[in-house]
Design a protein around this motif. Sequence first.
Motif, PDB file in Angstrom:
ATOM      1  N   HIS A  51      -6.681  -0.516   0.741  1.00 44.48           N
ATOM      2  CA  HIS A  51      -5.276  -0.578   0.361  1.00 44.48           C
ATOM      3  C   HIS A  51      -5.072  -1.733  -0.624  1.00 44.48           C
ATOM      4  N   VAL A  73      -9.051   5.468   1.105  1.00 46.71           N
ATOM      5  CA  VAL A  73      -9.160   4.525   2.210  1.00 46.71           C
ATOM      6  C   VAL A  73     -10.439   4.777   2.993  1.00 46.71           C
ATOM      7  N   CYS A  79      -6.898  -5.237   3.887  1.00 47.99           N
ATOM      8  CA  CYS A  79      -6.614  -4.335   2.760  1.00 47.99           C
ATOM      9  C   CYS A  79      -7.855  -4.168   1.891  1.00 47.99           C
ATOM     10  N   LEU A  84      -0.271   1.647   0.009  1.00 44.34           N
ATOM     11  CA  LEU A  84      -1.307   2.504   0.577  1.00 44.34           C
ATOM     12  C   LEU A  84      -2.069   3.231  -0.529  1.00 44.34           C
ATOM     13  N   SER A  85      -3.357   3.325  -0.336  1.00 40.55           N
ATOM     14  CA  SER A  85      -4.248   3.949  -1.305  1.00 40.55           C
ATOM     15  C   SER A  85      -4.715   5.306  -0.791  1.00 40.55           C
TER      16      SER A  85
END
Length: 98
Positions: A62, A83, A57, A79-80
Amino acid sequence: MSQHPTPAADITVDGTGLLCVTLLLRLRQWIDSAEPGTVVHVIATDPAAPLDLPAWCHLVGHDYLGPVPGDQPAFALRLSADVRPTRPEAPWPPDLAP
């Protein structure tokens, strides 16, 4: 110190029996079309998962949210939108290739 509850999963990925590299490759496929902000619970039985999931991550961007309470070994992430892309054959970004 108060502990924040783990958010409910929008997606649950069952990685039971998978080694972390395989789990991360499949996880990337399963979340590929998910929207930023989606909460993912990952069921992972590999003993390395508590180290590998937060590290992955961090590498890709993330938000690792921590272990999910319950009977199964599971971990949560959000979730970002920002990414870092990863290589098709590896779960890490190209600039970190061995």
